[in-house]
Design an enzyme around this catalytic site. Structure first.
Site, PDB file in Angstrom:
ATOM      1  CD  GLU A   1      65.435  48.103  44.056  1.00  9.23           C
ATOM      2  OE1 GLU A   1      64.340  47.762  43.574  1.00  9.23           O
ATOM      3  OE2 GLU A   1      66.419  47.336  44.092  1.00  9.23           O
TER       4      GLU A   1
ATOM      5  CB  THR B   1      60.996  41.994  46.487  1.00  7.43           C
ATOM      6  OG1 THR B   1      61.751  41.494  45.392  1.00  7.43           O
ATOM      7  CG2 THR B   1      61.956  42.495  47.546  1.00  7.43           C
TER       8      THR B   1
HETATM    9  N1  HSE Z   1      67.988  42.641  49.835  1.00 12.85           N
HETATM   10  C1  HSE Z   1      66.730  42.531  49.177  1.00 12.85           C
HETATM   11  C2  HSE Z   1      65.953  41.382  49.767  1.00 12.85           C
HETATM   12  C3  HSE Z   1      66.945  42.308  47.722  1.00 12.85           C
HETATM   13  O1  HSE Z   1      66.533  40.315  49.940  1.00 12.85           O
HETATM   14  O2  HSE Z   1      64.770  41.550  50.087  1.00 12.85           O
HETATM   15  C4  HSE Z   1      65.667  42.111  46.968  1.00 12.85           C
HETATM   16  O3  HSE Z   1      65.681  42.814  45.789  1.00 12.85           O
END
Ligand code: HSE
Length: 308
Positions: free
Chosen positions: A129, A181
């Site tokens: 991640e 993201t």
């Molecule tokens: N919790 C994370 C976000 C998930 O909202 O940025 C994204 O993969």
């Protein structure tokens, strides 16, 4: 011990509207297919059979980075070849990177006789991640690995909780635009007014209580995000219409899936989930944005080993 393993690694929805970085659930569909094989050589080879042109160098590949963290702690390992058929589009908000990272370490753990527990696997997968978004977060990885609805109470040290949940149908629309993201995180305000924080805490607690009691009305009322959604929804054309019209069609509620651009809605039954899908399709057809929809269910199991 077997020489290879083939798995399905499921898509996930992180945040569940109010629980930024702490809540998530696993979906039955879509999923990635991954095969991990022992080789006679040494080192790790990564092959993608999909169309996404993702980096193949293990350090730069989400699955590779997770697997390298695993192998670093495991020590002496055979040569490995990981073949990924990615069906969860990267940048969709459906946990594509988590499916790669969690799938890789799950497969390795099974193939090497389960040297690690789930918390270890989550820890390793978070390295993937970090490659994907620059930040370690476990709200996609955890439901991807263990299924159901999960709460990440803390990541240092890791403290994860599986939450009971009633039967839930999930409708997802993925407008074919990309939201990275890292960008969707960068635009967030770093400070939260206390009044909003109190509202958000109420919603998170309400959602967790609603899930555990099987109280659909409480779940629906608690699917409200007063902190992240107002900022991120601006990146998603049609968002307000989807939310409003899908609720009118009977959805309990919903919002941005992960960091978007996918939007999800929860429903009590399949008929409603399908009516919600029709609304989503109408809205994006009207706006003129290509889109893909899924009507699926909560995946209680997480990873699936595909037997020959
Ligand atoms: N919790 C994370 C976000 C998930 O909202 O940025 C994204 O993969």
């Amino acid at each position: 011990m077997s020489q290879s393993i083939r798995i399905k690694s499921p898509a996930t929805i992180a945040n569940l509207v109010c629980g930024f970085d702490i809540l998530g659930l696993a979906l039955e569909e879509p999923y990635d297919l991954m095969t991990l094989e022992k080789t006679d050589g040494t080192g790790l080879e990564i092959i993608h059979t999909d169309e996404y042109k993702l980096p193949l160098k293990p350090e730069d590949n989400v699955a590779g980075a997770a697997l390298l963290a695993f192998l670093d702690e495991y020590g002496q390992a055979p040569g490995l070849k990981l073949t990924i058929d990615k069906r969860i589009k990267p940048g969709s908000g459906l946990g594509s990177s988590a499916a790669s990272a969690a799938g890789a370490v799950f497969a390795a753990n099974e193939l090497l006789g389960r040297p690690f527990n789930n918390n270890d696997l989550i820890r390793f997968a978070m390295f993937g991640e970090k490659v994907a978004s620059g930040v370690k977060h476990a709200d996609n990885i955890t439901p991807c690995l263990i299924g159901g609805v999960t709460l990440i109470r803390a990541i240092h040290p890791l403290d994860v909780v599986s939450l009971d949940a009633p039967e839930l149908f999930i409708t997802v629309v993925h407008p074919q635009i990309e939201v990275r993201t890292s960008d969707a995180r960068q635009i967030l305000r770093k400070e939260v007014p206390l009044q909003l924080a109190i509202k958000q805490w109420g919603n998170i607690a309400g959602l967790v209580a609603g899930l555990m009691k099987g109280d659909y009305e409480l779940i629906g009322r608690s699917l409200e995000d007063v902190i992240i959604e107002p900022v991120r929804s601006i990146l998603i054309p049609g968002f307000d219409d989807v939310k409003k019209q899908c609720k009118e069609a009977g959805a309990l509620g919903g919002g941005i899936s992960g960091s978007g651009p996918s939007i999800f809605m929860l429903s009590k039954d399949l008929k409603t989930a399908e009516a919600v899908e029709a609304e989503m399709k109408n809205i994006y057809a009207r706006i003129g944005i290509e889109h893909k929809t899924y009507v699926t269910k909560l995946n209680a199991k997480g990873m699936t080993i595909i037997e020959d």
